[in-house]
Design an enzyme around this catalytic site. Structure first.
Site, short mmCIF file in Angstrom:
data_model
loop_
_atom_site.label_atom_id
_atom_site.label_comp_id
_atom_site.label_asym_id
_atom_site.label_seq_id
_atom_site.Cartn_x
_atom_site.Cartn_y
_atom_site.Cartn_z
N ASP A 1 -3.33 33.77 -12.92
CA ASP A 1 -3.22 32.31 -12.97
C ASP A 1 -4.57 31.61 -12.77
OD1 ASP A 1 -0.66 31.90 -13.77
OD2 ASP A 1 0.19 31.67 -11.77
N GLY B 1 0.83 -1.20 0.00
CA GLY B 1 0.00 0.00 0.00
C GLY B 1 0.86 1.24 0.00
N GLU C 1 5.22 18.54 -3.28
CA GLU C 1 4.70 19.17 -2.08
C GLU C 1 4.48 18.16 -0.96
OE1 GLU C 1 3.17 19.23 -5.04
OE2 GLU C 1 3.46 21.28 -5.79
N SER D 1 9.36 32.48 -5.73
CA SER D 1 8.00 32.96 -5.44
C SER D 1 7.70 32.92 -3.95
CB SER D 1 6.96 32.10 -6.17
OG SER D 1 7.09 32.21 -7.56
N HIS E 1 0.87 33.30 -2.12
CA HIS E 1 -0.17 33.42 -3.16
C HIS E 1 -1.49 32.95 -2.57
CE1 HIS E 1 3.60 33.66 -5.26
NE2 HIS E 1 3.01 33.99 -6.38
N HIS F 1 -5.35 28.18 -9.24
CA HIS F 1 -4.23 28.63 -8.41
C HIS F 1 -4.66 29.58 -7.29
CE1 HIS F 1 -1.96 26.60 -11.41
NE2 HIS F 1 -0.79 27.03 -10.97
#
Lengths: 630, 630
Positions: free
Chosen positions: A433, A124, A375, A348, A425, A437
């Site tokens: 965007d 798994g 991420e 960013s 952001h 986003h």
């Protein structure tokens, strides 16, 4: 799994694992992560045999208040390194543990720091996406002190794994740059040789594929999905006892086994004692102890205050993500345990201070990780680093992509780890965007996670104050929601007090009759202040409350809360996000201005106007309500 | 990317792609997914050249209300098949599209249905965990009509991809059972040959690794991270024009190019016209048209009502997940567009009706998918299936693992797709598996997502009524939160009306003076009803409102809402979850009984008692408040 992997775990503990029941937090111990945490009884059994837990704890398996919960829980059971259960998370965590080990080893010398990270994983775990991200990163960084033991039993809950997967796991891990070994998971000699080979690997992590029989010795369920999660009947238990020829009582352990495990422990304690002696006489001990202590070096908070004073003079109007980078630059040269990174959004997120060196397979004497577009693994790795000790990890992505790391964020909160999430952001302010986003529901969905402190600072000063709080929150993760676009500078004058420290504070008091309270966070505090100007011009006394952290506000005493809630005034909330949760502060009849719908692609200013999040609309809406007398 | 992949896209459109501007929803068209959606201008350019959009639309790129938003948006721009941008999602969606194609092809014949799914993916997509889940599933199912075009430019936002990854992508996809091809992405001949080979592949999906130069023809940014996301200055534009020797005006298109693209379109329209003729004369057309129409077959809702009547007689007390399976069993033999699955929790989720056949590489004439332990890919695949048309996909996992699929759930909602999420084990009622498996914040975090309808039914009848609503919500995803443990049967008598249809309703009216309203959902409605009995015994008139769906309730008219909110009464909410959002209904002074902390491992009943979610505690808390007179 506790039956199928018992042989592998026995070899690992008896021949290799560095651990100490006397000193469970020995820094140079090996770290063992049971990624397929549902096999917790494998851990508990061995932990009993080596002396971490008593037989009564085993008897209370999966009962409320026991130290043997259904899945291993960090902080609940001494010797459990990581809370696991959500599949694949343990593997991601193990990669973070292994990165941390290499960092400390390189900084403090491998005579002092040289331990392995072992992760036991199931089918798994390897089907989960996070396994790709984590394994790919580990291969890239050449983490040769990471050894994964794959319980290759070919069975999952739905049945044979062939129902759902045809991966060539060996070829897959080779493609990531791993050493791949394969053993009969019930042959002690083979297992011992393979772990030995893996420990000698240089420049590559290793995976040992252990061919095992799930539910071994448990005919007729052995090797079938019935052994995975079906209840084990008294008849099954009897069959098992017959199969292994055991006639003793339940929970009885043969003296011969006890003796052997006692020897295992003695060997391990001896190793620990030797290290402790070496450490005591070592000049690097003090530096290591300092970095391992909680909190930040003395004086940093004072120096931070000096920076605040300067900021109050220069009064920068800039994106809060920029302010974040500004404070980071200051801290990174003072708080050496900060280890940063980003999921391919470094410039960013403003997560990299200029002097920071980048971790690579060539050098771990560095404090910045390019996590790649991963991420989820980033978040899980940060959990591992925080668990390892001596590191306050922080990592960045866009707030909307917090969704990608959510299972690992939850574990930061559940384990009570000081991990700092840098999510820039943070609203429709993203602009062109577009809706994919632009976070809308993310603030609410993160505020819902117990023990996670979500900070949405409104200007350069609040960013600094929230940074200070995040450094002090040693038992909780923090998450910064930061603007892409510039914001104003709201603080009227410098104050030594951290105004944001109570989670919410009056950023502008009303003048004249107290009619309206506007609650707001982050970039919308500007909108609230603008609306206040309009309202005050019309004689409507309006207070603006900035709420950088709801959770901390909720923790304040009743008087402070009651005062800030401003009962009697018309209550309004302004946040470029969904309304969920705001009515706790503004009440059923309060006004919310934000958006309970997805954003759109367009210029930032156009979007704020389109969604009505402007000072004019806020003031107009309030005036209309006041006039209606409702 | 629009420059680097222009050559590949040109070959794809001009030589292969089945599309029709005249009939953009032609069912047998190829599906093209731009998984790295930030390269939207590549799509828009070609869509302009073949006639989908005008030059003015191109000029309004990334402006509010334009049809050329920053990332491609399904429903906004005709010809855009999938909303993309969050990396890797497009690839997951493409796998779902390709599964759907094989299903229809096998059911209706490959003379009628035989199209390809193409996905353009970048390095970022392949670093994301979902790429592993999706590619592994595609390989397992042998999706030979899936062709992935990998923009292998070696550049990501942070710089060279070598900063963060060392994967051997070719070996990795081979390990998944894919055919792997490699081309110079700027050599038309090579590209055409490779796509041709991929289209002939049998039993395997194909990935074509296209070695490209990012920002091609844009010296000096070509081949560097500067070409990825940095603004393109007027000087850059001039350099680009010089490099390709173009002296025309901005937005001017040479007549020669126009003519060639006109021919591309003509070829494509002809292919579509031929299919339309074949289809018109085909006896299977009617059946196909029926399955492609929105909604469910006539009579199903009536029959469902008959089942409801029966249930009201038998009054089953059972877990709501079991009731879900019961209604599914009924529907699955009547609504053929239902395609189910689970992430390796089939028997826990109750997602498989007995007669359902399982999809495999050998047969797609089936309606159940064993997704493996791949929650994220499951959700993305379901988006693909829903987009393909003719399928209402539903899929199960534990509610706590909704976190793993969240980015894809968000896209279901953003695209307005009828996808049904079946999330069982929806609270601390999970019991012994402990806090890693017990959702606490998930209901709130899911309720926050715009356009997602979260249903938490309280008994067998509400399950049936919510199923009915989910079938009717053709432009929104639904999510069922279902109990592991048994619940009571609350409905007093059968009613033809769907009581849950307004999102909330009075399940038990107060008797005598109206003093208290208890709001609750799911398994806690039992607790609320129990508390009501205690309160009524003490003469405290108590109304219980069941709220299976907040969003639907919020959509009701003001009178209905006001009536249910029961102003004047003491308002109490009971839900075994976090409080976030409840104050909208109970007000600032309402009482919430639930848990704003993580759960624990133990017996279900012990946990409910431990956290105070019992009828005794609810009634006691209410009585104490009433006595205090506050």
């Amino acid at each position: 799994m506790p039956l199928g992997m018992a042989d592998v775990a026995t070899v690992l503990f008896s021949k290799f694992l560095r651990f100490s029941v006397n000193h469970p937090s020995w820094f140079d111990r090996d770290r063992l992560v049971l990624s397929n945490g549902h096999g917790s009884m494998l851990m508990y059994s061995i932990m009993h045999l080596v002396g971490y837990i008593g037989i009564d704890d085993i008897k209370r398996f999966r009962q409320l208040h026991s130290i043997t919960p259904g899945h291993p829980e960090y902080g609940c059971t001494t010797g459990v390194e990581v809370t696991t259960g959500p599949l694949g998370q343990g593997l991601g965590c193990a990669v973070g543990l292994a990165i941390a080990e290499r960092m400390f080893s390189q900084r403090f010398g491998d005579d002092l720091i040289n331990h392995h990270t072992y992760a036991i994983v199931g089918d798994g775990c390897l089907m989960e996406g996070i396994s790709h991200e984590a394994a790919s990163l580990a291969g890239h960084l050449g983490l040769d002190h990471l050894i994964v033991l794959f319980d290759d039993n070919g069975i999952s809950i739905d049945g044979s794994t062939s129902l759902a997967t045809s991966d060539d796991v060996r070829a897959r891990f080779s493609a990531y740059g791993w050493d791949v070994l394969e053993v009969d998971g019930h042959d002690f000699g083979e297992i011992e040789r393979a772990i030995g080979v893996a420990r000698e690997s240089r420049g590559k992590p290793s995976i040992i594929c252990c061919r095992t029989v799930i539910g071994k010795f448990m005919p007729p369920k052995a090797g079938t999905a019935a052994a995975h999660s079906w209840p084990f009947s008294p008849e099954d238990a009897q069959e098992f006892r017959n199969a292994i020829g055991w006639e003793g009582e339940r929970f009885e352990i043969p003296e011969e086994a006890r003796t052997l495990w006692r020897e295992v422990r003695a060997r391990a304690e001896l190793e620990c004692d030797l290290w402790m002696k070496k450490f005591a006489g070592c000049e690097r001990a003090e530096a290591l102890n300092e970095i391992l202590s909680d909190g930040v070096p003395n004086g940093v908070i004072d120096e931070l205050d000096a920076l605040k004073n300067t900021l109050c003079e220069t009064r920068p109007t800039e994106a809060t993500r920029k302010s974040f980078g500004r404070v980071l630059e200051f801290l990174a040269t003072r708080v050496y345990k900060l280890v940063g990174g980003s999921s391919d959004l470094t410039s960013s997120n403003n997560t990299k201070a200029p002097h920071m060196e980048v971790v690579s397979s060539k050098s771990f004497d560095a404090s910045y990780v390019h996590y790649g577009v991963r991420e989820h693994a980033m978040a899980a790795c940060m959990n591992g680093m925080a668990l390892h000790g001596g590191i306050i990890p922080y990592g960045g992505t866009f707030l909307v992509f917090s969704d990608y790391c959510r299972p690992a964020i939850r574990l930061s909160a559940l384990m009570g780890l000081q991990v700092i999430y840098v999510m820039t952001h943070d609203s429709i302010g993203v602009g062109e965007d577009g809706p994919t986003h632009q976070p809308v529901e993310h603030l609410a969905s993160l505020r819902a996670i117990p023990n996670l402190y979500v900070f949405r600072p409104a200007d350069a000063i609040e960013v600094l104050e929230c940074w200070e709080m995040a450094l002090k929150l040693t038992k909780s993760p923090s998450l910064f929601a930061l603007s892409r676009q510039s914001v104003g500078f709201n603080r009227v004058c410098y104050s030594r007090d951290n105004l944001a420290v109570k989670g919410a504070y009056i950023v502008r008091e009303h003048e004249g009759d107290f009619r309206v309270t506007i609650f707001s966070t982050g970039s919308e505090v500007d909108v609230a202040l603008g609306a206040r100007d309009i309202l005050q011009d019309q004689g409507v006394g309006t207070r603006v409350v900035s709420m950088p952290c709801w959770r901390i506000f909720d923790e304040q005493n009743a008087d402070y809360i009651a005062n800030l809630l401003g009962n009697g005034s018309l209550k309004v909330a302004v946040e470029a996000a969904c309304s969920l949760g705001w009515h706790k502060y503004i009440g059923e009849r309060g006004i919310f201005i934000g958006l309970d719908r997805f954003g759109a692609s367009g210029k930032c200013e156009d979007l704020y106007r389109h969604f009505g999040i402007t000072k004019e609309n806020v003031a107009g809406t309030i005036l209309a309500r006041l006039r209606s007398g409702m």
